[in-house]
Design a protein around this motif. Sequence first.
Motif, PDB file in Angstrom:
ATOM      1  N   LEU A 175     145.512  68.091 -21.268  1.00  0.00           N
ATOM      2  CA  LEU A 175     146.429  66.965 -21.476  1.00  0.00           C
ATOM      3  C   LEU A 175     146.898  66.460 -20.114  1.00  0.00           C
ATOM      4  O   LEU A 175     147.253  67.248 -19.238  1.00  0.00           O
ATOM      5  CB  LEU A 175     147.640  67.411 -22.310  1.00  0.00           C
ATOM      6  CG  LEU A 175     147.327  67.921 -23.723  1.00  0.00           C
ATOM      7  CD1 LEU A 175     148.552  68.619 -24.327  1.00  0.00           C
ATOM      8  CD2 LEU A 175     146.869  66.785 -24.634  1.00  0.00           C
ATOM      9  N   ILE A 176     146.873  65.138 -19.949  1.00  0.00           N
ATOM     10  CA  ILE A 176     147.371  64.527 -18.715  1.00  0.00           C
ATOM     11  C   ILE A 176     148.530  63.636 -19.117  1.00  0.00           C
ATOM     12  O   ILE A 176     148.347  62.694 -19.873  1.00  0.00           O
ATOM     13  CB  ILE A 176     146.267  63.695 -18.031  1.00  0.00           C
ATOM     14  CG1 ILE A 176     144.988  64.518 -17.961  1.00  0.00           C
ATOM     15  CG2 ILE A 176     146.765  63.130 -16.703  1.00  0.00           C
ATOM     16  CD1 ILE A 176     144.423  64.874 -16.690  1.00  0.00           C
ATOM     17  N   GLY A 177     149.729  63.982 -18.654  1.00  0.00           N
ATOM     18  CA  GLY A 177     150.923  63.254 -19.079  1.00  0.00           C
ATOM     19  C   GLY A 177     151.051  63.261 -20.599  1.00  0.00           C
ATOM     20  O   GLY A 177     151.459  62.278 -21.205  1.00  0.00           O
ATOM     21  N   GLY A 178     150.651  64.377 -21.245  1.00  0.00           N
ATOM     22  CA  GLY A 178     150.782  64.538 -22.693  1.00  0.00           C
ATOM     23  C   GLY A 178     149.636  63.932 -23.501  1.00  0.00           C
ATOM     24  O   GLY A 178     149.558  64.119 -24.710  1.00  0.00           O
ATOM     25  N   GLN A 179     148.718  63.202 -22.841  1.00  0.00           N
ATOM     26  CA  GLN A 179     147.602  62.547 -23.537  1.00  0.00           C
ATOM     27  C   GLN A 179     146.290  63.293 -23.288  1.00  0.00           C
ATOM     28  O   GLN A 179     146.105  63.849 -22.202  1.00  0.00           O
ATOM     29  CB  GLN A 179     147.450  61.098 -23.042  1.00  0.00           C
ATOM     30  CG  GLN A 179     148.626  60.211 -23.387  1.00  0.00           C
ATOM     31  CD  GLN A 179     148.929  60.188 -24.879  1.00  0.00           C
ATOM     32  OE1 GLN A 179     148.044  59.945 -25.703  1.00  0.00           O
ATOM     33  NE2 GLN A 179     150.186  60.472 -25.233  1.00  0.00           N
ATOM     34  N   VAL A 218     145.375  64.206  -8.586  1.00  0.00           N
ATOM     35  CA  VAL A 218     146.537  64.249  -7.701  1.00  0.00           C
ATOM     36  C   VAL A 218     147.711  63.510  -8.346  1.00  0.00           C
ATOM     37  O   VAL A 218     147.562  62.391  -8.837  1.00  0.00           O
ATOM     38  CB  VAL A 218     146.189  63.624  -6.323  1.00  0.00           C
ATOM     39  CG1 VAL A 218     147.403  63.664  -5.395  1.00  0.00           C
ATOM     40  CG2 VAL A 218     145.021  64.368  -5.708  1.00  0.00           C
ATOM     41  N   GLY A 219     148.857  64.154  -8.371  1.00  0.00           N
ATOM     42  CA  GLY A 219     150.078  63.510  -8.847  1.00  0.00           C
ATOM     43  C   GLY A 219     150.216  63.430 -10.354  1.00  0.00           C
ATOM     44  O   GLY A 219     151.210  62.932 -10.865  1.00  0.00           O
ATOM     45  N   ALA A 220     149.234  63.933 -11.106  1.00  0.00           N
ATOM     46  CA  ALA A 220     149.327  63.834 -12.566  1.00  0.00           C
ATOM     47  C   ALA A 220     149.938  65.110 -13.154  1.00  0.00           C
ATOM     48  O   ALA A 220     149.715  66.201 -12.633  1.00  0.00           O
ATOM     49  CB  ALA A 220     147.944  63.604 -13.159  1.00  0.00           C
ATOM     50  N   GLN A 221     150.683  64.961 -14.240  1.00  0.00           N
ATOM     51  CA  GLN A 221     151.250  66.115 -14.932  1.00  0.00           C
ATOM     52  C   GLN A 221     150.215  66.625 -15.935  1.00  0.00           C
ATOM     53  O   GLN A 221     149.904  65.953 -16.909  1.00  0.00           O
ATOM     54  CB  GLN A 221     152.526  65.716 -15.666  1.00  0.00           C
ATOM     55  CG  GLN A 221     153.242  66.922 -16.245  1.00  0.00           C
ATOM     56  CD  GLN A 221     154.591  67.124 -15.601  1.00  0.00           C
ATOM     57  OE1 GLN A 221     155.312  66.165 -15.346  1.00  0.00           O
ATOM     58  NE2 GLN A 221     154.948  68.365 -15.340  1.00  0.00           N
ATOM     59  N   GLU A 222     149.691  67.820 -15.653  1.00  0.00           N
ATOM     60  CA  GLU A 222     148.559  68.322 -16.413  1.00  0.00           C
ATOM     61  C   GLU A 222     148.945  69.595 -17.159  1.00  0.00           C
ATOM     62  O   GLU A 222     149.681  70.421 -16.637  1.00  0.00           O
ATOM     63  CB  GLU A 222     147.438  68.610 -15.422  1.00  0.00           C
ATOM     64  CG  GLU A 222     146.198  69.131 -16.043  1.00  0.00           C
ATOM     65  CD  GLU A 222     145.147  69.409 -14.979  1.00  0.00           C
ATOM     66  OE1 GLU A 222     144.010  69.002 -15.206  1.00  0.00           O
ATOM     67  OE2 GLU A 222     145.460  70.045 -13.962  1.00  0.00           O
ATOM     68  N   SER A 223     148.451  69.739 -18.379  1.00  0.00           N
ATOM     69  CA  SER A 223     148.685  70.992 -19.107  1.00  0.00           C
ATOM     70  C   SER A 223     147.502  71.263 -20.032  1.00  0.00           C
ATOM     71  O   SER A 223     146.650  70.397 -20.243  1.00  0.00           O
ATOM     72  CB  SER A 223     149.985  70.899 -19.910  1.00  0.00           C
ATOM     73  OG  SER A 223     149.895  69.852 -20.863  1.00  0.00           O
ATOM     74  N   TYR A 224     147.472  72.484 -20.557  1.00  0.00           N
ATOM     75  CA  TYR A 224     146.376  72.896 -21.441  1.00  0.00           C
ATOM     76  C   TYR A 224     146.922  73.529 -22.706  1.00  0.00           C
ATOM     77  O   TYR A 224     147.955  74.203 -22.679  1.00  0.00           O
ATOM     78  CB  TYR A 224     145.465  73.901 -20.726  1.00  0.00           C
ATOM     79  CG  TYR A 224     144.650  73.286 -19.620  1.00  0.00           C
ATOM     80  CD1 TYR A 224     143.395  72.757 -19.878  1.00  0.00           C
ATOM     81  CD2 TYR A 224     145.156  73.220 -18.327  1.00  0.00           C
ATOM     82  CE1 TYR A 224     142.640  72.189 -18.861  1.00  0.00           C
ATOM     83  CE2 TYR A 224     144.415  72.639 -17.300  1.00  0.00           C
ATOM     84  CZ  TYR A 224     143.158  72.132 -17.577  1.00  0.00           C
ATOM     85  OH  TYR A 224     142.429  71.554 -16.579  1.00  0.00           O
ATOM     86  N   GLU A 225     146.224  73.301 -23.828  1.00  0.00           N
ATOM     87  CA  GLU A 225     146.562  73.949 -25.102  1.00  0.00           C
ATOM     88  C   GLU A 225     145.287  74.438 -25.758  1.00  0.00           C
ATOM     89  O   GLU A 225     144.223  73.845 -25.589  1.00  0.00           O
ATOM     90  CB  GLU A 225     147.231  72.949 -26.055  1.00  0.00           C
ATOM     91  CG  GLU A 225     148.617  72.510 -25.641  1.00  0.00           C
ATOM     92  CD  GLU A 225     149.224  71.527 -26.623  1.00  0.00           C
ATOM     93  OE1 GLU A 225     148.538  71.143 -27.614  1.00  0.00           O
ATOM     94  OE2 GLU A 225     150.382  71.131 -26.411  1.00  0.00           O
ATOM     95  N   ALA A 226     145.407  75.523 -26.554  1.00  0.00           N
ATOM     96  CA  ALA A 226     144.266  75.993 -27.335  1.00  0.00           C
ATOM     97  C   ALA A 226     144.131  75.117 -28.586  1.00  0.00           C
ATOM     98  O   ALA A 226     145.127  74.807 -29.233  1.00  0.00           O
ATOM     99  CB  ALA A 226     144.473  77.456 -27.724  1.00  0.00           C
TER     100      ALA A 226
END
Length: 201
Positions: free
Chosen positions: A168-172, A183-191
Amino acid sequence: LKSPYAGGHLEVIVGPMFSGKSEELIRRVTRALIARQRVQVFKPALDDRYHESAVASHAGRTVGAVAVRDVADIRAHLSGEAALLQAQTDMPQVVGIDEVQFFGADLVPLALALADAGVRVILAGLDLDFRAEPFGCMPDLLARAESVEKLTAICTTCGAPATRSQRLIGGQPARFDDPVVLVGAQESYEARCRLHHEVTY
Ligand code: ADP
């Protein structure tokens, strides 16, 4: 510790993020340590030197490891020790490596050479990248391994077994052609399971 294999061999632990790969690697390594076997554990370093570190699971269990920059670092560390100790019998009996997908294709010949030399090689890593495409040298390792354990996580959307890592980048949902480092992006991961894993094109 009785192994079902007569000599050296390759064990691979795969699955998406949060599937318990590190936990399983730590469990196997801990049992080898309890059996007083010579064990060395490696993981990729974020900086560019090797140093003492630990493999940690999301649930907080740890085991000592050496953080290395690349496969050459693993080789240097293994052969450096062997040269110092001057004897084949001082080579590790068990070599564990976490986050295998971050190493290059040269990990394959090293893993095979160790297994051929009698070492129990335990490798843990992602089988698929965030696009659900096979990750780096993992297909090659899976084909060559004596033992493969494919773990699942829990889908954060529906609670079913999850086989994929949602980026997910900025929740998308990330785009297929997004660079690995943004660079500069809010990144996360989910299963996620197959149904709820999304990639934007
Ligand atoms: P991996 O190395 O595969 O990323 P870890 O061994 O580090 O996995 O962590 C697994 C642990 O993560 C689980 O035992 C559980 O406590 C926790 N966890 C957090 N989110 C999830 C999820 N969506 N599905 C399963 N386990 C999760």
